[in-house]
Design an enzyme around this catalytic site. Structure first.
Site, PDB file in Angstrom:
ATOM      1  N   HIS A 187     -29.375  10.411  17.819  1.00 19.90           N
ATOM      2  CA  HIS A 187     -29.030  11.554  16.978  1.00 19.90           C
ATOM      3  C   HIS A 187     -28.192  12.554  17.763  1.00 19.90           C
ATOM      4  CE1 HIS A 187     -30.831  10.963  13.125  1.00 19.90           C
ATOM      5  NE2 HIS A 187     -32.039  10.760  13.602  1.00 19.90           N
ATOM      6  N   ARG A 285     -20.126   5.423   3.528  1.00 20.50           N
ATOM      7  CA  ARG A 285     -21.489   4.897   3.602  1.00 20.50           C
ATOM      8  C   ARG A 285     -22.218   5.266   2.305  1.00 20.50           C
ATOM      9  NH1 ARG A 285     -20.897   8.007   8.388  1.00 20.50           N
ATOM     10  NH2 ARG A 285     -20.565   6.781  10.291  1.00 20.50           N
ATOM     11  N   ASN A 433     -20.350  -0.299  16.627  1.00 11.43           N
ATOM     12  CA  ASN A 433     -21.730  -0.016  17.051  1.00 11.43           C
ATOM     13  C   ASN A 433     -22.567  -1.292  17.063  1.00 11.43           C
ATOM     14  OD1 ASN A 433     -20.734   2.552  16.866  1.00 11.43           O
ATOM     15  ND2 ASN A 433     -22.159   3.265  15.324  1.00 11.43           N
ATOM     16  N   ASP A 434     -22.589  -1.982  15.925  1.00 13.91           N
ATOM     17  CA  ASP A 434     -23.393  -3.203  15.860  1.00 13.91           C
ATOM     18  C   ASP A 434     -22.733  -4.357  16.601  1.00 13.91           C
ATOM     19  OD1 ASP A 434     -25.884  -2.783  14.625  1.00 13.91           O
ATOM     20  OD2 ASP A 434     -24.932  -2.570  12.675  1.00 13.91           O
ATOM     21  N   ARG A 444     -29.186  -0.804  20.353  1.00 11.65           N
ATOM     22  CA  ARG A 444     -28.351   0.397  20.421  1.00 11.65           C
ATOM     23  C   ARG A 444     -29.163   1.679  20.316  1.00 11.65           C
ATOM     24  NH1 ARG A 444     -25.092   1.392  14.909  1.00 11.65           N
ATOM     25  NH2 ARG A 444     -26.753   1.211  13.405  1.00 11.65           N
ATOM     26  N   CYS A 481     -14.104   1.095  12.267  1.00 14.05           N
ATOM     27  CA  CYS A 481     -14.798   2.242  11.667  1.00 14.05           C
ATOM     28  C   CYS A 481     -16.054   2.607  12.442  1.00 14.05           C
ATOM     29  CB  CYS A 481     -15.145   1.971  10.208  1.00 14.05           C
ATOM     30  SG  CYS A 481     -16.263   0.586   9.962  1.00 14.05           S
TER      31      CYS A 481
END
Length: 552
Positions: A187, A285, A433-434, A444, A481
């Site tokens: 976060h 999203r 990210n993934d 992650r 993205c």
């Protein structure tokens, strides 16, 4: 003093004095008991009242926050309102346990349960600790934990930050963030990027700095330099005073086009992206319609919500990602939270195997919103693993009149078969990210693996290059993205690898645009080759930063 190295998670440079986060709320003594003759019912009511006060305070702060910060505060407020923690604590009072200790122990049980579930639920354990600390502070009559208030600008240093703390940061006074813990997708990292604050996480030794020490934080290189020289301070301050603007056309110095788009997750985010002049949306999203719900929203409700996001981009490209449920976004009506390894489980497009009607309803709503908004809507599915799955999704989207359909490239297997993939889709978008998580076999959400969970990893860049090259050969656009697109230096590398568009938090667009304008297409390619040849992420980042002209 020696330069401290960590993982840069939000680009930019800032200079200011260190201000430490206050020590966390101390654990109430084990074995603390209610006094003789204490009113158990009254103590139970006091716990409930404290939780309600925490909930109200978080909601009040959420009402004045924006975007991701408001969402995090609202989610934490919901956790404070959950009766499970209060009820568990009240039960312990019957055994004579003191109120503050009862809350602490009950929270520990909830945290253990969430951590055992892994993924998104494990990350929520940090939120429980935050709520626990706030309730205990109220019970003990102490100030709630939080970011120090200062009139003069400062660099905030902490072991880690609770989501609610990060969400209340004021960029007018907080110049940068540095934490000893955390990772690129924590976060702290996500909200730092949304606020436009330079940030470095996983920086060992940062807590050894004395409060008031002036430091130069470089979120691009992931370094913190104590006591920088006067010339460097002046250069950083001059760049900050200048700021960056975006003229609406992403390109290199010699005119090579790289579309600069925004990642958005709700109507407020869409408005913010439109305000900075984003060329469109590269990642919409859609989960905001589904989260914290016990059942699927109706087609009409989804249509209204999607339309509100699409309307600010009438005539512009908006890439809508279908529901990415599972793993870190469990939904009770769609996913199974008992999966042993949810990150590798039934998530994203895979949920359509069990519940095809949920995807069909969403595609219908997206098609309706497309018709009424005037936006150029593209649609893509997350967590696709094979070209055959991609072909299936494109056909499903086409049945609802959504002609421009593609997929997210997050699974290494799909990048490795990118040549076959491009024959099935209109476009592809890489979720770094993934893709990084799966390529590096590093969760992650785990701060200890932050060095591996880095989009600069040469192995990840090779997968990006493979996908982009396949797109070029098939005349299919390939975007990025993931969070990597918001790093200006990495954006240059991605352009050199053949990526045609970059989508990021809206605040990052002006600096990324300025960085691209400082180099030619040929220089992008050369810098990409340097990164690909590096032995690790830190070396790749350092090699590229050494060659990039400074923005002054």
């Amino acid at each position: 003093m020696a330069v401290i190295s960590g993982v840069g998670v939000s680009s930019g440079r800032a200079v200011g004095p260190v201000v430490r986060m206050p020590d966390p709320v101390a654990e109430p003594p084990a074995g603390a008991t209610l006094g003789e003759g204490a009113d158990v019912a009254a103590e139970g009511a006091r716990i409930a009242a404290a939780a309600e006060q925490v909930r109200a305070d978080l909601e009040r702060r959420a009402s004045s926050a924006h975007g991701d910060g408001a969402a995090v505060l609202e989610a934490t407020a919901l956790m404070a309102a959950d009766p499970a923690l209060v009820t568990a604590a009240q039960t312990k009072l019957a055994d004579g346990t003191a109120a503050a200790r009862a809350v602490w122990e009950a929270a520990g049980e909830v945290q253990a349960m969430l951590e055992s579930l892994g993924g998104y639920m494990a990350e929520r354990a940090r939120d429980v600790a935050d709520v626990r600390d706030r309730i205990v502070a109220v019970l003990d009559g102490r100030p709630a934990p939080g970011v120090p208030e200062r009139l003069e600008p400062f660099v905030l240093v902490a072991h880690d930050l609770a989501p609610a703390d990060t969400a209340t940061l004021d960029p007018a006074t907080c110049l940068a963030l540095v934490t000893e813990g955390g990772g690129p997708t924590s976060h702290t990292a996500i909200l730092a990027r949304a606020l436009g604050l330079p940030a470095v996480v996983a920086a060992p030794g940062i807590l050894d700095l004395a409060e008031g020490t002036v430091v130069l934080v470089d979120g691009g290189t992931g370094t913190v330099e104590p006591d920088p020289v006067a010339d460097v301070i002046a250069q950083v301050q001059a760049a900050a005073a200048r700021g960056w603007t975006f003229d609406g056309t992403g390109r290199t110095a010699d005119g090579h086009r790289v579309q600069l788009l925004a990642n958005v997750g709700d109507p407020k985010g869409a408005a913010a992206a439109a305000d900075v002049g984003a060329e469109g949306v590269g990642l919409f999203r859609t989960e905001f319609c589904f989260l914290d719900r016990a059942e699927e929203p109706s087609v009409d409700e989804q249509t209204a919500q999607y339309t509100a996001v699409l309307e600010p981009f009438a005539g512009k490209k908006v890439v809508v990602r279908t529901l990415d449920a599972g793993a870190d976004k469990p939904l009770p009506f769609l996913t199974d939270t008992s999966e042993a390894n949810p990150a590798l489980g039934v998530r994203g497009y895979r949920t359509a195997l069990r519940h095809p009607e949920v995807l069909d309803h969403q595609l219908e709503a997206i098609a309706r919103a497309c018709d009424t908004s005037g936006a150029d809507v593209w649609v893509m599915a997350p967590m696709v693993s094979t070209p055959a799955e991609a072909a299936d999704f494109v056909a499903r989207a086409g049945a609802f009149g959504l002609a421009t359909a593609g997929v997210m490239v997050e699974v290494p297997a799909l990048a490795l078969t990118a040549d076959a993939l491009m024959a099935q889709v209109a476009f592809a978008s890489i979720g770094t990210n993934d893709l990084t998580q799966y390529a590096m076999a590093a969760d992650r959400l785990l701060g200890e693996l932050a060095v591996l969970s880095d989009g600069w990893q040469p192995a990840v860049l090779r997968l990006v290059h493979l996908t982009a090259e396949a797109g070029l050969q098939s005349d299919r656009p390939v975007g990025v993205c993931g969070e990597a697109a918001a790093d200006p230096a990495l954006a240059v590398v991605l352009a050199g690898l053949g990526v045609t568009s970059l989508s990021m938090t809206a605040r990052a667009i002006p600096e990324v645009a300025a960085t691209l304008l400082s180099v030619t297409r040929a220089e992008c390619v050369r810098l990409a080759e340097l990164a690909l040849a590096a032995p690790d992420a830190r070396s790749a980042r350092a090699a590229v930063h050494a060659e990039l002209p400074p923005l002054v």
